[in-house]
Design a protein around this motif. Structure first.
Motif, PDB file in Angstrom:
ATOM      1  N   LEU A 258      27.908 -21.352 -22.702  1.00  0.00           N
ATOM      2  CA  LEU A 258      28.609 -20.980 -21.452  1.00  0.00           C
ATOM      3  C   LEU A 258      28.064 -19.776 -20.593  1.00  0.00           C
ATOM      4  CD1 LEU A 258      32.215 -22.476 -21.866  1.00  0.00           C
ATOM      5  CD2 LEU A 258      30.325 -23.272 -20.559  1.00  0.00           C
ATOM      6  N   THR A 259      27.748 -18.808 -21.468  1.00  0.00           N
ATOM      7  CA  THR A 259      27.536 -17.511 -20.702  1.00  0.00           C
ATOM      8  C   THR A 259      25.942 -17.385 -20.501  1.00  0.00           C
ATOM      9  OG1 THR A 259      28.954 -16.509 -22.070  1.00  0.00           O
ATOM     10  CG2 THR A 259      27.107 -15.165 -21.374  1.00  0.00           C
ATOM     11  N   LEU A 260      25.390 -18.049 -21.186  1.00  0.00           N
ATOM     12  CA  LEU A 260      23.825 -18.178 -20.940  1.00  0.00           C
ATOM     13  C   LEU A 260      23.130 -18.846 -19.801  1.00  0.00           C
ATOM     14  CD1 LEU A 260      20.793 -17.420 -21.830  1.00  0.00           C
ATOM     15  CD2 LEU A 260      20.826 -19.335 -23.170  1.00  0.00           C
ATOM     16  N   HIS A 261      24.147 -20.216 -19.415  1.00  0.00           N
ATOM     17  CA  HIS A 261      23.671 -21.170 -18.266  1.00  0.00           C
ATOM     18  C   HIS A 261      24.716 -20.758 -16.959  1.00  0.00           C
ATOM     19  CE1 HIS A 261      20.761 -23.035 -20.813  1.00  0.00           C
ATOM     20  NE2 HIS A 261      21.482 -22.993 -21.801  1.00  0.00           N
TER      21      HIS A 261
ATOM     22  N   LEU B 153      28.526 -25.450 -13.621  1.00  0.00           N
ATOM     23  CA  LEU B 153      27.123 -24.951 -14.048  1.00  0.00           C
ATOM     24  C   LEU B 153      26.132 -24.989 -12.670  1.00  0.00           C
ATOM     25  CD1 LEU B 153      26.409 -26.900 -17.283  1.00  0.00           C
ATOM     26  CD2 LEU B 153      26.778 -24.647 -16.926  1.00  0.00           C
ATOM     27  N   PRO B 154      25.387 -24.209 -12.401  1.00  0.00           N
ATOM     28  CA  PRO B 154      24.478 -24.183 -11.158  1.00  0.00           C
ATOM     29  C   PRO B 154      23.635 -25.534 -11.182  1.00  0.00           C
ATOM     30  CG  PRO B 154      23.656 -22.612 -12.795  1.00  0.00           C
ATOM     31  CD  PRO B 154      24.960 -22.972 -13.549  1.00  0.00           C
ATOM     32  N   ALA B 155      23.179 -25.876 -10.212  1.00  0.00           N
ATOM     33  CA  ALA B 155      22.638 -27.233  -9.642  1.00  0.00           C
ATOM     34  C   ALA B 155      21.268 -27.026 -10.395  1.00  0.00           C
ATOM     35  CB  ALA B 155      22.498 -27.416  -8.407  1.00  0.00           C
TER      36      ALA B 155
ATOM     37  N   LYS C 273      27.775 -34.026 -15.299  1.00  0.00           N
ATOM     38  CA  LYS C 273      29.094 -34.052 -14.339  1.00  0.00           C
ATOM     39  C   LYS C 273      29.611 -32.505 -14.425  1.00  0.00           C
ATOM     40  CE  LYS C 273      30.173 -38.593 -16.099  1.00  0.00           C
ATOM     41  NZ  LYS C 273      31.230 -39.489 -17.073  1.00  0.00           N
ATOM     42  N   ALA C 274      29.161 -31.687 -15.208  1.00  0.00           N
ATOM     43  CA  ALA C 274      29.538 -30.313 -15.029  1.00  0.00           C
ATOM     44  C   ALA C 274      29.016 -29.637 -13.987  1.00  0.00           C
ATOM     45  CB  ALA C 274      29.489 -29.585 -16.193  1.00  0.00           C
ATOM     46  N   VAL C 275      27.673 -29.955 -13.525  1.00  0.00           N
ATOM     47  CA  VAL C 275      27.132 -29.576 -12.266  1.00  0.00           C
ATOM     48  C   VAL C 275      28.115 -30.067 -11.035  1.00  0.00           C
ATOM     49  CG1 VAL C 275      25.126 -29.540 -10.752  1.00  0.00           C
ATOM     50  CG2 VAL C 275      24.941 -29.240 -13.484  1.00  0.00           C
ATOM     51  N   GLU C 276      28.137 -31.272 -11.195  1.00  0.00           N
ATOM     52  CA  GLU C 276      28.992 -31.827 -10.009  1.00  0.00           C
ATOM     53  C   GLU C 276      30.072 -31.509  -9.898  1.00  0.00           C
ATOM     54  OE1 GLU C 276      29.335 -36.054 -11.363  1.00  0.00           O
ATOM     55  OE2 GLU C 276      27.031 -36.393 -10.636  1.00  0.00           O
ATOM     56  N   ARG C 277      30.907 -30.666 -10.787  1.00  0.00           N
ATOM     57  CA  ARG C 277      32.295 -30.073 -10.715  1.00  0.00           C
ATOM     58  C   ARG C 277      32.145 -28.695 -10.435  1.00  0.00           C
ATOM     59  NH1 ARG C 277      33.564 -33.153 -15.645  1.00  0.00           N
ATOM     60  NH2 ARG C 277      33.055 -31.123 -16.786  1.00  0.00           N
ATOM     61  N   GLY C 278      30.526 -28.133 -10.443  1.00  0.00           N
ATOM     62  CA  GLY C 278      30.306 -26.655 -10.011  1.00  0.00           C
ATOM     63  C   GLY C 278      30.668 -25.792 -11.163  1.00  0.00           C
TER      64      GLY C 278
END
Length: 210
Positions: A202-205, A161-163, A154-159
């Motif tokens: 969050l920083t690493l990813h 995190l990178p896909a 869901k975080a990827v879908e919200r932008g």
């Protein structure tokens, strides 16, 4: 002789009721009692000191009931711990990755600081050469990662995190320091440490955004 009037619907013989279907209620209660007894025995004696006989006595069931349903002590312990981790720990959906990770980290912290759980985790690692123990350990972790991976999706879908990110990588980055601090460092999992784990994740990813 007067003819008998035809029977009405009300006068038709009533069929005998069929056998009542079992709802599985007793089975569910037995399962809960056995899994609870298993966790209590692990907390008191560790995995190495747990016996099917002791669990059966504490749960108030026959040993054959446990063997019939779980087969082995290791399979029983694996299901008990997996159930403990799942019950009351639904995957969070707060609408933001940072707060979702906070909920996940708090769930992990509450789980591994329960009496006997740290000892159980350490023992399963030490006994990884045993194929059955190793299989139970892998099943537990795979279940945990599968349940939590939707948070990353869901975080990827919200932008946020990178896909290209792998959900398991993010979850490992968050959880590994928590287990290390408890099992190796023997230090408390306080709020400041949990916040640091979230920031590092969050920083690493790929994002430090709130």
């Amino acid at each position: 002789m007067a003819q008998r009037a035809p029977e009405t619907d009300d006068e038709q013989p009533v069929a005998a009721p069929g056998p009542r279907k079992r709802t599985g209620g007793r089975s569910a209660r037995v399962r809960e009692a056995v899994l609870t007894a298993t966790l209590e025995q692990v907390a008191e004696h560790g995995i190495e000191g747990l016996t099917i006989g002791d669990v059966a006595a504490r749960a108030g069931v026959a040993e054959t009931t446990i063997y019939r349903r779980w087969g082995t002590r290791t399979a029983l312990i694996a299901e008990a711990v997996t159930e403990l981790a799942a019950v009351g720990n639904p995957a969070p959906d707060t609408g933001a990755l940072r707060t979702d990770l906070l909920v996940l980290a708090e769930q992990i912290s509450h789980l591994i600081t329960r009496p006997g759980i740290a000892r159980l985790v350490g023992t399963t690692i030490a006994l990884s050469a045993d194929p059955e123990v190793d299989a139970a350990r892998r099943k537990f972790w795979n279940d945990r990662f599968e349940r939590s991976s939707q948070v990353i999706t869901k975080a990827v879908e919200r932008g946020e995190l990178p896909a290209t990110v792998r959900p398991r990588d993010v979850l490992e980055t968050l959880s590994a320091p928590l287990y290390f601090r408890l099992l190796v460092g023997d230090e408390p999992l306080d709020d400041a440490f949990i916040a640091r784990c979230i920031d590092d994740t969050l920083t690493l990813h790929g994002t430090g955004a709130d």
